[in-house]
Every structure is written in structure tokens, then in C-alpha cells.
Design a protein around this motif. Structure first.
Motif, PDB file in Angstrom:
ATOM      1  N   ILE A  76       0.713  -1.280  -0.420  1.00 53.88           N
ATOM      2  CA  ILE A  76      -0.382  -0.309  -0.364  1.00 53.88           C
ATOM      3  C   ILE A  76       0.926   1.336  -0.263  1.00 53.88           C
ATOM      4  CG2 ILE A  76      -1.647   1.222   0.926  1.00 53.88           C
ATOM      5  CD1 ILE A  76      -2.551  -1.125  -0.112  1.00 53.88           C
ATOM      6  N   SER A  77       2.324   1.195   0.643  1.00 56.98           N
ATOM      7  CA  SER A  77       3.135   2.549   0.668  1.00 56.98           C
ATOM      8  C   SER A  77       3.284   2.962  -0.840  1.00 56.98           C
ATOM      9  CB  SER A  77       3.810   1.825   1.826  1.00 56.98           C
ATOM     10  OG  SER A  77       4.713   1.333   1.616  1.00 56.98           O
ATOM     11  N   ALA A  78       3.585   2.103  -1.498  1.00 60.77           N
ATOM     12  CA  ALA A  78       3.837   1.747  -3.289  1.00 60.77           C
ATOM     13  C   ALA A  78       2.793   2.291  -4.190  1.00 60.77           C
ATOM     14  CB  ALA A  78       4.646   0.884  -3.441  1.00 60.77           C
ATOM     15  N   ALA A  79       1.070   2.232  -3.589  1.00 62.87           N
ATOM     16  CA  ALA A  79      -0.035   2.280  -4.691  1.00 62.87           C
ATOM     17  C   ALA A  79       0.588   4.083  -5.385  1.00 62.87           C
ATOM     18  CB  ALA A  79      -0.952   1.553  -3.440  1.00 62.87           C
ATOM     19  N   LEU A  80      -0.278   3.367  -5.996  1.00 62.80           N
ATOM     20  CA  LEU A  80      -0.370   4.925  -7.219  1.00 62.80           C
ATOM     21  C   LEU A  80      -2.174   5.184  -6.540  1.00 62.80           C
ATOM     22  CD1 LEU A  80       0.842   4.156  -9.831  1.00 62.80           C
ATOM     23  CD2 LEU A  80       2.561   5.653  -8.479  1.00 62.80           C
TER      24      LEU A  80
END
Length: 432
Positions: free
Chosen positions: A358-362
Motif C-alpha cells: 500500500i505504501s507504493a500504491a498509486l
């Protein structure tokens, strides 16, 4: 006939496809530089809605606590917006819900057949997969779903009601702790990539000819004059003081399929539709651990958050904010946006922990229109040369394919493949 379609999302492009298949010449006008850049870009993966996830009925906004139903914020409503919510609430009554879904179902089945035909004809590959697993948190929520489960049995929709243990056995990514009430599996329903599907349809139309795409052009108005219709275009951004390349284009009829942009265009003609904007959010997250990733789509049945796998990423869609119509062009406050995105992240953690980064989600957010009776607006309106295809809501982007076929039949004078009561229930005149 010559037909202008306003809007290059899934509704507009699907309409153009079926109009061309019926032998018409079509011009699609889209304000973005390419198709599928508005609401279509952020659609969840679910192709077609079931009674469990239409955006009306016993579980939609049933709780006064926003966190429990997936609608993030409903404060500051005007009188018309409060009336809109009250009208939707009337469909929480089981008989009213069953009647309304009965009107929608023929469009769902038409869309199913239509998509199958489009796939077979063009050999489309749009990351489509089979299998949807709807999960229910509590026994109270399961009881709220009883009317929807009854409709599944009534219409003989293939499905399986599962215990928590059966859910975890079927889908390894789902944990039985903390406890939840159970799930409903649709092993024949599908998910797919809506923007990819739309772009593939455009490619097909480009190769076959007969459809012109005017991209990067915005419609400023519609003229309806006797047996002809015209569309006014704003000047190109690079036109400067020179004469505009295209000012007005003419056709035999116009189809307004421009998403929330449809409202302003129709209001200028004197048609005010009581559709309200839903601000929907999407996260596209890379898969964190392959062993934790689901092999079917996961749907939170009450919060209406859909998690679908597309190759090496997960698309998480939901987090609705119901806005006043007058605030449609205003950005949401940062706190509300963060709350909506947190709701998506939490649902992913709750159901399939460890699956998504989730921390790298767009993130993405966009507007979709919802009607006070939960049904889209499809058909002729105001003038014999004007047609509307809007208000599909968030539940199942494949509905746009069936509605495009319906519009093409109406323009061609072909008997539509839905019963008369459904046709009447979709027309704009129902709001008068």
C-alpha cells in the motif's frame, strides 16, 4: 445516419462501437488527449453487478456511521442532496429493492451477451479473469444481505454461500482470524481492466474505419434544430487568434455520454437530471508477497470495496464520497481524501493481509454519477435527435456495453433487447 457521441469513456466508446456495427457513421468527441482518461480510468475490475453490489438496496448507506458502509463523508448536504439520500433509502426496503433490481437485471444480461460478442469478434484480451468472492464481516451484515441472497436464488444466478472456513479453503489469501460471517462465491462472474478494454475497442474502430475520434476537444453546447443536431466545440488550445479549425459539427443525432460532464450540457438544453456525483477512489498497488495475493477478486460486500488482481498488481476501488451537485468541480479536502484512501488500505489489510504494498500504491480519484433510483439514464430525451447514456454508477463497468447496444438499437429503429418496463425505467422522463 451520422451520429456524434460526446464522451470517450467506456460508455461513449461502447456506444460508438455498436452504432458503427449497426451501419452508422460516428464521430466521438473527447476532451482528453485519449480515451478512458476520466471515470473509466479508475473503475474497479468487476465487469457486471450482482444484487450484492448494486449501489442501492438494504446495505447501501444503511448505517449512520460512515465507516461501516464505505461512504466516507456525507456532511454539509443541501436540501436536494438530502432528498436524494432519502430516495435511495427507500430502496432499502426488500420489496422495493427486489422490484428495482428486477428492472436492472435485463440490462445486466444484455451487457453480458454484448461483451461476449465484442470479445469473440475482436479477440480482446483485457486482463479478464473469472471468480468473485464477496466477504461479509458480521452476522448483522449477513442478515442485511438476505434480500440480495433471495434475488440470487430467484433469478437462479450461479453462486455458492460459504462459511468462513470454506472461504479460506477456496481462497488461500483470506484468513479466518479475526472472525467474519462468511462469503458468497460467483465462480462465473469476471473482472477486467476497464481502460484497457476501452482502448482496445478504439483500436478496433480505428482499424475498421467509420468512426472518427476528435480528441482533445471540448464540447461547449448542443443545438437541436428540426431534423438535424449540432455540437459546438471550444477552440483548440493552440489556436491563438487564428480562426478556429472546427467550430460546429453537424449530425443526424447526438448521444451525450460524457460522465459528469453530461449534466452541464443537458442543463443548457433545459434537461436537469437529479444525478449526484460520487467521488470514488482507487489504489493500484504492486503485489507485496505472491503467496498472499488472491487468485480471484475480493469484494467487501457492505463497504463495496473491490480488490481485483491485474497481472502483478492489485486494483482496490471504493471509498465513496457523496457530494453536493454544486460542489462537483471542487476538490475534496485533504482529510477526506486521506480517510477514503485509508479505508481502501484497511480493507486490503483486513481481508488479504500481506498481499499489497500500500505504501507504493498509486492513488486516483474521479467522479461517477448515481441516480436516486439506482438505475442509469439511457434513451431518447427532450428531442427526437438527442440521446443520453449516463449515470451508470460504480457497480460494474460492463453495463456501459449493454447500454451502448441499447442506444444503437433505439437510434436504428431496432426493437431493443430489453422489456418495455426496463426501457421505461431507464428513460430520463421518469424523473419528471
Amino acid at each position: 445516419m451520422d451520429v456524434i457521441v460526446i464522451g470517450g469513456g467506456i460508455a461513449g466508446v461502447a456506444t460508438a462501437y455498436h452504432l458503427r456495427a449497426a451501419g452508422h457513421r460516428v464521430c466521438v468527441v473527447e476532451r482528453h488527449a485519449t480515451v478512458a482518461q476520466g471515470a473509466t480510468y479508475g473503475h474497479g475490475g468487476t465487469l457486471l453487478p450482482t444484487p450484492l453490489d448494486v449501489w442501492f438496496g438494504p446495505t447501501f448507506m444503511a448505517s449512520r456511521q460512515n465507516a461501516k458502509n464505505g461512504v466516507v463523508n456525507r456532511s454539509g448536504f443541501s436540501g436536494p442532496a438530502r432528498q436524494f439520500v432519502r430516495q435511495l433509502a427507500e430502496l432499502q426496503e426488500p420489496n422495493a429493492f427486489g422490484h428495482q433490481y428486477g428492472l436492472l437485471r435485463p440490462l445486466v444480461e444484455l451487457s453480458r451477451d454484448t461483451i461476449a460478442g465484442m470479445e469473440a469478434r475482436s479477440g480482446l484480451e483485457f486482463e479478464q479473469t473469472s471468480g468473485l468472492l464477496y466477504l461479509v464481516r458480521s452476522h448483522e451484515e449477513w442478515e442485511q444481505l438476505r434480500p440480495a441472497l433471495g434475488l440470487l436464488r430467484h433469478y437462479e444466478v450461479p453462486h455458492h454461500e460459504l462459511t468462513p472456513e470454506q472461504c479460506a479453503s477456496f481462497e488461500h489469501s483470506v484468513r479466518t482470524e479475526p472472525e467474519f460471517a462468511g462469503g458468497v462465491l460467483f465462480d462465473q462472474e469476471r473482472t477486467g481492466n476497464s481502460p484497457l478494454f476501452t482502448k482496445l475497442i478504439k483500436q478496433t474502430l480505428d482499424m475498421e474505419g467509420g468512426v472518427q475520434f476528435m480528441l482533445g476537444r471540448e464540447v461547449s453546447g448542443i443545438r437541436l434544430e428540426g431534423q438535424r443536431a449540432s455540437v459546438e466545440l471550444t477552440s483548440r488550445p493552440d489556436a491563438g487568434s487564428r480562426s478556429r479549425e472546427v467550430d460546429v459539427i453537424h449530425a443526424d443525432c447526438v448521444v451525450v455520454a460524457a460522465g459528469y460532464g453530461s449534466l452541464t450540457l443537458l442543463e443548457r438544453l433545459g434537461l436537469r437530471l437529479p444525478l449526484y456525483p460520487l467521488r470514488l477512489h482507487t489504489l493500484v498497488a504492486p503485489i507485496a508477497h505472491e503467496e498472499c495475493a488472491p487468485h480471484v477478486a475480493i469484494v467487501d460486500a457492505v463497504k463495496r470495496i473491490a480488490i481485483s488482481r491485474m497481472n502483478h498488481r492489485l486494483r482496490i476501488a471504493g471509498g465513496a464520497v457523496l457530494q453536493n451537485a454544486k460542489d462537483i468541480d471542487k476538490p475534496l479536502g485533504e482529510a477526506v481524501t486521506e480517510e477514503a484512501l485509508a479505508l481502501l488500505g484497511q480493507a486490503t489489510h483486513d481481508w488479504i493481509p500481506g498481499a499489497a504494498r500500500i505504501s507504493a500504491a498509486l492513488p486516483w480519484e474521479g467522479v461517477r454519477l448515481l441516480s436516486p433510483d439506482g438505475l442509469p439514464v439511457i434513451g431518447n430525451a427532450l428531442h427526437p435527435r438527442l440521446f443520453v447514456n449516463a449515470g451508470h454508477g460504480p457497480a460494474g463497468w460492463g453495463l456501459a456495453c449493454g447500454s451502448g447496444k441499447l442506444i444503437a438499437d433505439l437510434i436504428s429503429g431496432t426493437t431493443p433487447e430489453v422489456p418495455d418496463d426496463t426501457l421505461a425505467a431507464l428513460r430520463a422522463e421518469r424523473f419528471r
